[in-house]
Scaffold this motif. Sequence first.
Motif, PDB file in Angstrom:
ATOM      1  N   ALA A 130       0.808  -1.220   0.000  1.00 62.23           N
ATOM      2  CA  ALA A 130       0.000   0.000   0.000  1.00 62.23           C
ATOM      3  C   ALA A 130       0.841   1.270   0.000  1.00 62.23           C
ATOM      4  O   ALA A 130       0.303   2.376   0.018  1.00 62.23           O
ATOM      5  CB  ALA A 130      -0.919   0.006   1.224  1.00 62.23           C
ATOM      6  N   TYR A 131       2.152   1.128  -0.063  1.00 58.87           N
ATOM      7  CA  TYR A 131       3.057   2.268   0.050  1.00 58.87           C
ATOM      8  C   TYR A 131       3.165   2.978  -1.295  1.00 58.87           C
ATOM      9  O   TYR A 131       3.266   2.335  -2.344  1.00 58.87           O
ATOM     10  CB  TYR A 131       4.443   1.772   0.479  1.00 58.87           C
ATOM     11  N   LEU A 136       9.538   5.331  -2.188  1.00 62.41           N
ATOM     12  CA  LEU A 136      10.302   4.164  -1.782  1.00 62.41           C
ATOM     13  C   LEU A 136      11.804   4.428  -1.822  1.00 62.41           C
ATOM     14  O   LEU A 136      12.283   5.205  -2.648  1.00 62.41           O
ATOM     15  CB  LEU A 136      10.001   2.990  -2.725  1.00 62.41           C
ATOM     16  N   PRO A 137      12.577   3.755  -0.960  1.00 62.59           N
ATOM     17  CA  PRO A 137      14.040   3.771  -1.111  1.00 62.59           C
ATOM     18  C   PRO A 137      14.417   3.171  -2.456  1.00 62.59           C
ATOM     19  O   PRO A 137      13.676   2.352  -3.021  1.00 62.59           O
ATOM     20  CB  PRO A 137      14.527   2.888   0.048  1.00 62.59           C
ATOM     21  N   LEU A 143      13.209  -3.201  -6.974  1.00 61.76           N
ATOM     22  CA  LEU A 143      12.475  -4.465  -6.877  1.00 61.76           C
ATOM     23  C   LEU A 143      11.063  -4.326  -7.423  1.00 61.76           C
ATOM     24  O   LEU A 143      10.530  -5.268  -8.020  1.00 61.76           O
ATOM     25  CB  LEU A 143      12.423  -4.931  -5.421  1.00 61.76           C
ATOM     26  N   VAL A 144      10.457  -3.165  -7.225  1.00 62.09           N
ATOM     27  CA  VAL A 144       9.107  -2.935  -7.748  1.00 62.09           C
ATOM     28  C   VAL A 144       9.123  -2.993  -9.276  1.00 62.09           C
ATOM     29  O   VAL A 144       8.209  -3.551  -9.894  1.00 62.09           O
ATOM     30  CB  VAL A 144       8.542  -1.592  -7.250  1.00 62.09           C
ATOM     31  N   GLU A 145      10.160  -2.433  -9.895  1.00 63.41           N
ATOM     32  CA  GLU A 145      10.274  -2.523 -11.358  1.00 63.41           C
ATOM     33  C   GLU A 145      10.316  -3.977 -11.818  1.00 63.41           C
ATOM     34  O   GLU A 145       9.657  -4.360 -12.787  1.00 63.41           O
ATOM     35  CB  GLU A 145      11.537  -1.807 -11.819  1.00 63.41           C
ATOM     36  N   GLY A 167      22.912   1.156  -1.963  1.00 69.06           N
ATOM     37  CA  GLY A 167      23.984   1.104  -1.000  1.00 69.06           C
ATOM     38  C   GLY A 167      24.494  -0.316  -0.831  1.00 69.06           C
ATOM     39  O   GLY A 167      23.958  -1.258  -1.414  1.00 69.06           O
ATOM     40  N   THR A 168      25.513  -0.462   0.002  1.00 71.43           N
ATOM     41  CA  THR A 168      26.142  -1.777   0.173  1.00 71.43           C
ATOM     42  C   THR A 168      25.164  -2.827   0.671  1.00 71.43           C
ATOM     43  O   THR A 168      25.118  -3.952   0.154  1.00 71.43           O
ATOM     44  CB  THR A 168      27.324  -1.667   1.154  1.00 71.43           C
TER      45      THR A 168
END
Length: 222
Positions: A130-131, A136-137, A143-145, A167-168
């Motif tokens: 629902a975000y 999003l970060p 990941l959504v893509e 990031g790492t």
Amino acid sequence: MPVELEVREVTAGYPRVPVLRGISLEVSAGRLTGLIGSNGAGKSTLFDVVCGRLRPSHGRVLLGGREVTRAATHRRARLGLGRTYQRLEVFGSLSVAENLLVAARAAGSGDPAQAVADTLRRLGLADFAAYPAGKLPTGVARLVEIARALAGGARVLLLDEPSSGMGTGELAEFAATLRALRADGLALLMIEHDLDLVAEVCDEVYELREGLARPAGLSPAA
């Protein structure tokens, strides 16, 4: 494992300026193939040819053994081809679940709501359903893509610099996601400048140089 994507002797580019000169490569189900090279080497041009945004002047593209060299972009998507882009392309005003639902409905098969639910679980995104996607970060948005492509029925997935902006910690999680997708039987072709990531997750690596694809001197993933 069956070959899902074949590029055969493809030459393509722009009037009087060929960028690709007889490129040949293949990607099998359950394999992750890396594509490296300097800026301007033709990596994104190759993706455009595979997706149908650019028609080659010579050569062939096959998906699952089917000739698609002159097929429209949407036709290739219906045959199981998905793509992500270097620049994030999510519908920022929609939720994560709504982003996936758009793709599932466009695919035109099965139960779109079930496809969304299954894909959210598969990519570990259920808590973000629902975000708003625009907040999003970077790692989660990437990941959504991918999830959107999978919800649309992708079996062959083209990833264009998917680690950009991560990031790492995000990179470590992303590498695990790539391995899981490979283990699920997807055929993956990835453009990537992070050579450590390429060496860690790819089964084979090609370098684009002077319009040709050559095996790169990187140790493949175990």
